[in-house]
Design a protein around this motif. Structure first.
Motif, PDB file in Angstrom:
ATOM      1  N   VAL A 130       0.855  -1.191   0.000  1.00  0.00           N
ATOM      2  CA  VAL A 130       0.000   0.000   0.000  1.00  0.00           C
ATOM      3  C   VAL A 130       0.890   1.240   0.000  1.00  0.00           C
ATOM      4  N   MET A 131       0.541   2.196  -0.845  1.00  0.00           N
ATOM      5  CA  MET A 131       1.255   3.466  -0.909  1.00  0.00           C
ATOM      6  C   MET A 131       0.306   4.595  -0.531  1.00  0.00           C
ATOM      7  N   VAL A 132       0.766   5.475   0.362  1.00  0.00           N
ATOM      8  CA  VAL A 132       0.048   6.717   0.632  1.00  0.00           C
ATOM      9  C   VAL A 132       0.894   7.836   0.036  1.00  0.00           C
ATOM     10  N   LEU A 133       0.253   8.735  -0.707  1.00  0.00           N
ATOM     11  CA  LEU A 133       0.945   9.688  -1.549  1.00  0.00           C
ATOM     12  C   LEU A 133       0.320  11.070  -1.389  1.00  0.00           C
ATOM     13  N   ALA A 134       1.133  12.098  -1.235  1.00  0.00           N
ATOM     14  CA  ALA A 134       0.625  13.466  -1.121  1.00  0.00           C
ATOM     15  C   ALA A 134       0.234  13.994  -2.495  1.00  0.00           C
ATOM     16  N   ALA A 135      -0.981  14.556  -2.584  1.00  0.00           N
ATOM     17  CA  ALA A 135      -1.505  15.049  -3.862  1.00  0.00           C
ATOM     18  C   ALA A 135      -2.226  16.373  -3.624  1.00  0.00           C
ATOM     19  N   GLY A 136      -1.470  17.459  -3.646  1.00  0.00           N
ATOM     20  CA  GLY A 136      -2.076  18.769  -3.388  1.00  0.00           C
ATOM     21  C   GLY A 136      -2.408  18.937  -1.928  1.00  0.00           C
ATOM     22  N   ASP A 137      -3.708  19.103  -1.620  1.00  0.00           N
ATOM     23  CA  ASP A 137      -4.120  19.253  -0.223  1.00  0.00           C
ATOM     24  C   ASP A 137      -4.903  18.045   0.252  1.00  0.00           C
ATOM     25  N   ARG A 138      -4.481  16.866  -0.200  1.00  0.00           N
ATOM     26  CA  ARG A 138      -5.078  15.592   0.244  1.00  0.00           C
ATOM     27  C   ARG A 138      -4.065  14.478  -0.004  1.00  0.00           C
ATOM     28  N   VAL A 141      -3.317   5.400  12.223  1.00  0.00           N
ATOM     29  CA  VAL A 141      -2.963   6.808  12.334  1.00  0.00           C
ATOM     30  C   VAL A 141      -2.428   7.273  10.978  1.00  0.00           C
ATOM     31  N   LEU A 142      -3.036   8.317  10.445  1.00  0.00           N
ATOM     32  CA  LEU A 142      -2.570   8.945   9.218  1.00  0.00           C
ATOM     33  C   LEU A 142      -1.950  10.280   9.592  1.00  0.00           C
ATOM     34  N   GLN A 143      -0.648  10.395   9.378  1.00  0.00           N
ATOM     35  CA  GLN A 143       0.051  11.648   9.641  1.00  0.00           C
ATOM     36  C   GLN A 143       0.356  12.311   8.311  1.00  0.00           C
ATOM     37  N   VAL A 144       0.178  13.633   8.240  1.00  0.00           N
ATOM     38  CA  VAL A 144       0.492  14.356   7.015  1.00  0.00           C
ATOM     39  C   VAL A 144       0.966  15.763   7.380  1.00  0.00           C
ATOM     40  N   ASP A 145       2.029  16.197   6.710  1.00  0.00           N
ATOM     41  CA  ASP A 145       2.567  17.522   6.977  1.00  0.00           C
ATOM     42  C   ASP A 145       1.908  18.557   6.089  1.00  0.00           C
ATOM     43  N   ILE A 146       2.035  19.817   6.486  1.00  0.00           N
ATOM     44  CA  ILE A 146       1.422  20.907   5.736  1.00  0.00           C
ATOM     45  C   ILE A 146       2.354  22.115   5.748  1.00  0.00           C
ATOM     46  N   ASN A 147       2.489  22.744   4.583  1.00  0.00           N
ATOM     47  CA  ASN A 147       3.336  23.930   4.464  1.00  0.00           C
ATOM     48  C   ASN A 147       2.808  24.859   3.376  1.00  0.00           C
ATOM     49  N   PRO A 148       2.499  26.143   3.746  1.00  0.00           N
ATOM     50  CA  PRO A 148       2.436  26.676   5.112  1.00  0.00           C
ATOM     51  C   PRO A 148       1.155  26.207   5.800  1.00  0.00           C
ATOM     52  N   GLY A 149       0.849  26.777   6.946  1.00  0.00           N
ATOM     53  CA  GLY A 149      -0.393  26.452   7.631  1.00  0.00           C
ATOM     54  C   GLY A 149      -0.225  25.656   8.898  1.00  0.00           C
ATOM     55  N   GLY A 150       1.030  25.442   9.362  1.00  0.00           N
ATOM     56  CA  GLY A 150       1.260  24.731  10.603  1.00  0.00           C
ATOM     57  C   GLY A 150       0.765  25.516  11.813  1.00  0.00           C
ATOM     58  N   ILE A 151       0.593  24.836  12.921  1.00  0.00           N
ATOM     59  CA  ILE A 151       0.033  25.445  14.121  1.00  0.00           C
ATOM     60  C   ILE A 151       0.887  26.608  14.629  1.00  0.00           C
ATOM     61  N   ALA A 152       2.208  26.540  14.455  1.00  0.00           N
ATOM     62  CA  ALA A 152       3.086  27.601  14.942  1.00  0.00           C
ATOM     63  C   ALA A 152       3.531  28.539  13.828  1.00  0.00           C
ATOM     64  N   TYR A 162      -2.296  14.947  12.371  1.00  0.00           N
ATOM     65  CA  TYR A 162      -2.571  13.514  12.264  1.00  0.00           C
ATOM     66  C   TYR A 162      -4.049  13.247  12.486  1.00  0.00           C
ATOM     67  N   PHE A 163      -4.485  12.113  11.930  1.00  0.00           N
ATOM     68  CA  PHE A 163      -5.868  11.657  12.019  1.00  0.00           C
ATOM     69  C   PHE A 163      -5.865  10.229  12.550  1.00  0.00           C
ATOM     70  N   VAL A 164      -6.790   9.916  13.422  1.00  0.00           N
ATOM     71  CA  VAL A 164      -6.932   8.568  13.962  1.00  0.00           C
ATOM     72  C   VAL A 164      -8.223   7.971  13.427  1.00  0.00           C
ATOM     73  N   GLY A 165      -8.143   6.755  12.873  1.00  0.00           N
ATOM     74  CA  GLY A 165      -9.341   6.169  12.286  1.00  0.00           C
ATOM     75  C   GLY A 165      -9.149   4.725  11.891  1.00  0.00           C
ATOM     76  N   GLU A 166      -9.774   4.360  10.768  1.00  0.00           N
ATOM     77  CA  GLU A 166      -9.755   2.973  10.289  1.00  0.00           C
ATOM     78  C   GLU A 166      -9.264   2.942   8.842  1.00  0.00           C
ATOM     79  N   PHE A 167      -8.580   1.857   8.496  1.00  0.00           N
ATOM     80  CA  PHE A 167      -8.147   1.616   7.128  1.00  0.00           C
ATOM     81  C   PHE A 167      -8.549   0.196   6.762  1.00  0.00           C
ATOM     82  N   ASP A 168      -9.358   0.056   5.722  1.00  0.00           N
ATOM     83  CA  ASP A 168      -9.884  -1.260   5.353  1.00  0.00           C
ATOM     84  C   ASP A 168      -9.099  -1.919   4.220  1.00  0.00           C
ATOM     85  N   GLY A 169      -7.936  -1.399   3.938  1.00  0.00           N
ATOM     86  CA  GLY A 169      -7.137  -1.928   2.845  1.00  0.00           C
ATOM     87  C   GLY A 169      -7.295  -1.152   1.564  1.00  0.00           C
TER      88      GLY A 169
END
Length: 507
Positions: free
Chosen positions: A188-196, A245-256, A263-270
């Motif tokens: 499985v590959m998770v890939l950054a694509a714009g803002d998702r 857990v799905l973690q993803v970075d953001i630039n700009p727009g970080g909390i500081a 990060y998001f906590v949830g379910e992944f069904d494959g």
């Protein structure tokens, strides 16, 4: 368009000529600096020289932790992105190796991951196991490519069929993180694509199929999403319960401000990731924790590291002949706090190897003002527990000098943990650097627990056993090594204070 193509071709040919004339020997990279420059981290990873950013390809294989990273072989500014390389037996002492992947006719080598192909699903290893790198080729567009190593990561062969995932028409399409999914028997590959993020699957690491995407209506969208990561963790104190857990970075727009991670906590069904999470969960509330990645193939432990910098000023920080450092490696866990899933980060236990002297204080009342401690140092590990009393604010002052100090404090009324680096040393290189970073953090039974790592150019603060974290660079004078306790508006009880001197990992 034709002029642009011609210019890019000239630049690529120039880069290739430079790479061909550089040393191709496979011996260790000689450390010529001594690692004693003014701001040189003593136990955080940094390259001997030149520019470094995102950690890449983190993998544990045959007793070695591999750290690949975004690297410019030719200078200390961003450009000519390749993969630098180092290995370690213990996550503490690193051995530099030659550049692993260099830019080619498909473009620069952007971020990506490395997996252990244990059963030779790729067909590269003649039925044996080996390492496969999945990375972004960044030329006229961003595409995904692969390379493989048959000699424990020392030499790499780029797949002749690259790219394995052509660009579908997106400006930002990068940073593949790949893992083996037992429930589906696929990669499985998770890939950054714009803002998702997008999810792909494969049986052989060469042929990939699109599955789903996540993030259009979730999380922070103040900038481009980058460097995603998906992993599963057990929930502490809840036997049998696991969450993705799905973690993803953001630039700009970080909390500081500038770069940050959520990060998001949830379910992944494959095939797809879902979450019932409300609001945004931030990985780190400091300015300098970005592009996180976990080491793959570490059964029983999940460890990650991040680039300790921020794109607001990354190319201006006052370091030479290198620019860029990594955070200290952190072990991850997941717990429920007041009904919410919280990602917990703690320094890896291997830090014990660096401790060479420990001082302990117990049950002291800290009165209004400051109290100088009989310990000085530029590389310290501090563990403290404060019991609330009448003080409005309390904490520690580190790297204290005649005109310099970094304050790590807790505001009782606002229930806020903060790091004030406005007087920390060199701050004049960017208007975005002299700031106070802060995070909400409630006491536990009227106790605030802090675990602090201080190095020559950084402070990492882990609050309440790693539930809240703030990471910040600082650039004080080498002589600024004082350490103080303080309280304002009343007293606070210091239940326990342990201070460990840390020796250099590079000596």
């Amino acid at each position: 368009m034709g002029t642009r193509r011609a210019l890019m071709s000239i630049l690529l040919v120039t880069a290739l000529l430079l790479s061909w004339t550089s040393s191709e020997v496979k011996a260790d990279v000689k450390n010529e600096t001594g690692y004693q420059e003014a701001y040189r981290p003593q136990y955080h990873f940094s390259p001997p020289k030149n520019w470094m950013n995102d950690p890449n390809g983190l993998v544990y294989y045959k007793g070695e932790y591999h750290l690949f990273y975004q690297y410019n072989p030719y200078g200390n500014q961003w450009g000519h992105m390749s993969w630098g390389h180092a290995v370690s037996k213990d996550l503490i002492r690193w051995r530099h190796l030659p550049v692993a992947l260099k830019e080619d006719d498909l473009g620069m080598i952007f971020s990506g991951s490395v997996v252990v192909d244990k059963h030779d699903t790729s067909g590269f290893f003649g039925g044996k196991s080996g390492l496969v790198a999945i990375y972004t080729s960044a030329g006229e567009s961003q595409q995904q490519s692969i390379a493989y190593s048959k000699d424990d990561g020392r030499t790499w062969h780029k797949y002749k069929g690259n790219p394995v995932i052509p660009n579908p028409g997106l400006k930002d399409f990068r940073d593949p993180k790949v893992f083996w999914d037992d429930q589906t028997g696929k990669w499985v590959m998770v890939l950054a694509a714009g803002d998702r993020v997008m999810f792909y699957s494969s049986t052989n690491l060469r042929n990939w199929s699109y599955m789903s995407q996540f993030g259009a209506d979730q999380g922070a969208h103040g900038g481009v999403w980058e460097c995603p990561e998906l992993f599963q963790l057990p929930v502490e104190g809840h036997p049998g319960e696991k969450k993705w857990v799905l973690q993803v970075d953001i630039n700009p727009g970080g909390i500081a401000g500038g770069s940050g991670g959520q990060y998001f906590v949830g379910e992944f069904d494959g095939k797809k990731f879902t979450t019932q999470q409300k609001g945004i969960k931030w990985v780190d509330f400091g300015k300098d924790f970005y592009a996180t990645q976990t080491w793959s193939n570490t059964p029983g432990r999940l460890i990650w590291v991040a680039w300790m910098n921020n794109w607001q000023y990354a190319q201006d920080i006052p370091t030479s002949p290198w620019r860029g450092a990594m955070s200290f490696p952190r072990e991850l866990s997941l717990k429920k706090v007041n009904g919410e899933y919280v990602l917990v980060q703690k320094p890896v236990q291997e830090i014990n190897k660096l401790r060479e002297d420990t001082r302990v204080w117990n049950n002291r009342i800290i009165t209004p003002g400051t109290e100088l401690l009989p310990v000085r140092g530029e590389t310290l590990e501090i563990e403290a527990e404060f019991q609330l009393d009448t003080a409005d604010e309390f904490g520690l002052i580190v790297r204290k000098g005649t005109k310099e100090k970094t304050i790590i404090g807790y505001n009782v009324g606002n229930q806020t943990l903060f790091v004030d680096r406005t007087q920390s040393g060199r701050t004049d290189f960017s208007k975005d650097f002299p700031v106070v970073t802060k995070a909400q953090m409630k006491p536990k039974n009227r106790v605030i627990q802090l675990h602090i790592l201080v190095d020559r150019s950084s402070v990492e603060v882990f609050g309440n056993h790693g539930e809240t974290v703030l990471t910040n660079q600082i650039f004080p004078d080498l002589k600024s090594q004082g350490l103080e306790l303080y309280a304002r508006g009343g007293n606070v009880k210091l239940q326990t204070l342990r201070i460990h001197r840390l020796k250099s990992a590079w000596q």
